[in-house]
Design a protein around this motif. Sequence first.
Motif, PDB file in Angstrom:
ATOM      1  N   THR A 152       0.824  -1.344  -0.427  1.00  0.00           N
ATOM      2  CA  THR A 152       0.340   0.068   0.163  1.00  0.00           C
ATOM      3  C   THR A 152       0.849   1.027   0.135  1.00  0.00           C
ATOM      4  OG1 THR A 152      -2.234  -1.368   1.390  1.00  0.00           O
ATOM      5  CG2 THR A 152      -1.577   1.634   1.006  1.00  0.00           C
ATOM      6  N   ALA A 153       0.785   1.995  -0.835  1.00  0.00           N
ATOM      7  CA  ALA A 153       1.636   2.838  -1.350  1.00  0.00           C
ATOM      8  C   ALA A 153       0.505   4.204  -2.050  1.00  0.00           C
ATOM      9  CB  ALA A 153       2.921   3.086  -1.521  1.00  0.00           C
ATOM     10  N   VAL A 154       1.278   4.804  -2.037  1.00  0.00           N
ATOM     11  CA  VAL A 154       1.372   5.967  -3.348  1.00  0.00           C
ATOM     12  C   VAL A 154       2.816   5.836  -4.995  1.00  0.00           C
ATOM     13  CG1 VAL A 154       1.170   8.385  -4.993  1.00  0.00           C
ATOM     14  CG2 VAL A 154       0.332   8.035  -2.635  1.00  0.00           C
ATOM     15  N   TYR A 155       1.632   5.563  -5.873  1.00  0.00           N
ATOM     16  CA  TYR A 155       3.077   4.851  -6.478  1.00  0.00           C
ATOM     17  C   TYR A 155       3.276   6.021  -7.557  1.00  0.00           C
ATOM     18  CZ  TYR A 155       3.405  -0.494  -4.981  1.00  0.00           C
ATOM     19  OH  TYR A 155       3.452  -1.215  -4.395  1.00  0.00           O
ATOM     20  N   TYR A 156       4.608   6.456  -8.141  1.00  0.00           N
ATOM     21  CA  TYR A 156       5.237   7.390  -8.585  1.00  0.00           C
ATOM     22  C   TYR A 156       6.124   6.438  -9.915  1.00  0.00           C
ATOM     23  CZ  TYR A 156       4.137  10.345  -4.837  1.00  0.00           C
ATOM     24  OH  TYR A 156       3.235  10.971  -3.913  1.00  0.00           O
ATOM     25  N   CYS A 157       5.407   7.021 -11.286  1.00  0.00           N
ATOM     26  CA  CYS A 157       6.462   7.410 -12.176  1.00  0.00           C
ATOM     27  C   CYS A 157       7.880   8.359 -12.403  1.00  0.00           C
ATOM     28  CB  CYS A 157       6.263   6.472 -13.351  1.00  0.00           C
ATOM     29  SG  CYS A 157       5.148   6.995 -14.144  1.00  0.00           S
ATOM     30  N   ALA A 158       8.988   8.244 -13.027  1.00  0.00           N
ATOM     31  CA  ALA A 158       9.922   8.810 -13.059  1.00  0.00           C
ATOM     32  C   ALA A 158      11.082   8.462 -14.398  1.00  0.00           C
ATOM     33  CB  ALA A 158      10.535   8.871 -11.821  1.00  0.00           C
ATOM     34  N   ALA A 159      11.301   9.383 -14.888  1.00  0.00           N
ATOM     35  CA  ALA A 159      12.192   8.875 -16.135  1.00  0.00           C
ATOM     36  C   ALA A 159      13.466  10.643 -16.324  1.00  0.00           C
ATOM     37  CB  ALA A 159      10.979   8.926 -17.333  1.00  0.00           C
ATOM     38  N   SER A 160      14.367   9.444 -16.672  1.00  0.00           N
ATOM     39  CA  SER A 160      15.258  10.609 -17.060  1.00  0.00           C
ATOM     40  C   SER A 160      16.053  10.193 -18.327  1.00  0.00           C
ATOM     41  CB  SER A 160      16.934  10.586 -15.922  1.00  0.00           C
ATOM     42  OG  SER A 160      16.696  11.898 -15.768  1.00  0.00           O
ATOM     43  N   TRP A 161      16.650  11.070 -19.323  1.00  0.00           N
ATOM     44  CA  TRP A 161      17.455  10.687 -20.353  1.00  0.00           C
ATOM     45  C   TRP A 161      18.658   9.922 -19.763  1.00  0.00           C
ATOM     46  CZ3 TRP A 161      16.331  12.509 -25.619  1.00  0.00           C
ATOM     47  CH2 TRP A 161      17.287  12.892 -26.640  1.00  0.00           C
ATOM     48  N   GLY A 162      18.739   8.611 -20.830  1.00  0.00           N
ATOM     49  CA  GLY A 162      19.805   8.201 -20.982  1.00  0.00           C
ATOM     50  C   GLY A 162      19.809   6.510 -21.098  1.00  0.00           C
TER      51      GLY A 162
END
Length: 123
Positions: A90-100
Motif C-alpha cells: 500500500t502506497a502512492v506509486y510514482y513513475c519517473a524518467a530521465s534521459w539515458g
Amino acid sequence: VQLQASGGGLVQAGCYLRLSCAASGRTFSSYFVGWFRQAPGKEREFVSTISRSGGNTYYTDSVKGRFTISRDNAKNTVYLQMNSLKPEDTAVYYCAASWGDSGTHYYTDYKHWGQGTLVTVSS
C-alpha cells in the motif's frame, strides 16, 4: 517529458493490479524509467527500473518475483504488473524518467516525475 501514472485502486491481498505510466513526447525511447512508492509516514522507496530499450530491469528485493516492469515505446508507456499484492505494498506509486540508457535505485537519477497513483491493499 511529462508523465502520467494510472491504474491504482483498492484490492484485496493476493490480487493484482497493473500500473501504467504514459509519457508525452516523441523521444520516450531515449529515457529510462523507474517506479517508486511512498507509504503514509514513510520515505519514498525504489520499486523497479527499466532501461530505455527495455532490455534491462531491476527490482527491489521485496517485490522480486511478484512485480514485472515492461515498456512499449511505440505507445510511450511503461507498465508495472503487480501480482500477489500484500498490505505492505500500500502506497502512492510514482513513475519517473530521465534521459539515458538506464538508472539505478536512487531517486536523484530521475529528473521527471509523474503525479502518483494510489494503491491500497486490504488484508
